[in-house]
Design a protein around this motif. Sequence first.
Motif, PDB file in Angstrom:
ATOM      1  N   GLU A  50       2.838   1.376  -3.567  1.00 14.50           N
ATOM      2  CA  GLU A  50       1.958   1.726  -4.873  1.00 14.50           C
ATOM      3  C   GLU A  50       1.206   2.948  -4.493  1.00 14.50           C
ATOM      4  OE1 GLU A  50       1.584  -0.075  -7.675  1.00 14.50           O
ATOM      5  OE2 GLU A  50       2.603  -1.432  -7.121  1.00 14.50           O
ATOM      6  N   GLY A  64       0.838  -1.237   0.076  1.00 12.60           N
ATOM      7  CA  GLY A  64       0.058   0.002   0.033  1.00 12.60           C
ATOM      8  C   GLY A  64       0.941   1.401   0.095  1.00 12.60           C
ATOM      9  N   THR A  81      -2.264  -2.919  -7.313  1.00 12.05           N
ATOM     10  CA  THR A  81      -2.372  -2.904  -5.828  1.00 12.05           C
ATOM     11  C   THR A  81      -3.389  -3.910  -5.724  1.00 12.05           C
ATOM     12  OG1 THR A  81      -1.790  -0.593  -5.797  1.00 12.05           O
ATOM     13  CG2 THR A  81      -2.969  -1.544  -3.740  1.00 12.05           C
TER      14      THR A  81
END
Length: 327
Positions: free
Chosen positions: A11, A8, A133
């Motif tokens: 990206e 997280g 993601t």
Amino acid sequence: MFATYLIGLREGLEATLVVSILVAFLVKSQRRDRLPQVWAGVGLAVVLSVVFGWLINYTSTSLLARSEDRELFEAVTSVAAVVFVTWMIFWMRKAARTIAGELRGKLTEALAVGSLAVAGMSFLAVIREGLETALIFYSAAQSAAGGTGRGPLLALIGGIGTAVVIGFLLYRSALKINLSKFFTWTGALLILVAAGILKYGVHDFQEAGVLPGLNNHAFDISSALDPNTWYAALLAGMFNITATPSVLEMIAWVAYAVPVLFLFLHKPGKPAAPAKPAAAPVTGDAPAAEATPAAQAEAAPAGTPAEDSKPAEPAATETPAGTPQRA
């Protein structure tokens, strides 16, 4: 959970930097009227990314009834996630210096077309990060915890939230970080995460009956790496390091992690500067005094002016008081 947080963060920061470049360009170009179209494109990309992630999870949990089919689906998504991670890491290293100029150029073209082009351009700039993601998160969550619990999802949201805060502070010039080192370190860690995802994919292929050797263990270190301990859970969650991996799992882990890490961290040296041609020696047929000024300048060492290349100027000396006088 750390693996999904890292996904997280990495990206999310890439997407945040892309958006900040677009916003800064519009603000400096006095085109704030196009900001709503940029945010509309970004919002649509985020929504579609969430839908894509939900669709992957729904396919695995609801559409596939047989356990072998689910294992095969998870194996395929794991391999696809590894491909995306590898491509993303090397692409970012290559395009980091030119991405800002490319985005500005594309946005300039979109402004000339109209508002829909601006929204579409921002959508395309963010949707790639969002789809990556979603796919990588699903594979990492399956690898770390078998897809159970809300921990991986909360870690992913935390990583994205951290990335948004960092991106905002960078945009406001309230924070300065070395992005090159940041992407290098996070890229190296993501390679290890991807190696663990690939290892998990091989395990799923074995459970689905596609690959043999499920019970052919490479080693058994359960006595030293108790699965119930916190450090074993940390290693398994980050890099999918387990106490009893199969031989094929370890071959896949090593065959991916070692060469990819080497290629990523190895920076080719700069090409050597071409050697300057040596000055032609002065032969005995012509006296040295008749050499041309150009030849004298070439024969002089680097940084040393040729004595006869220009008329001598009067030398200047300096008195103790600092006032120059001519000799």
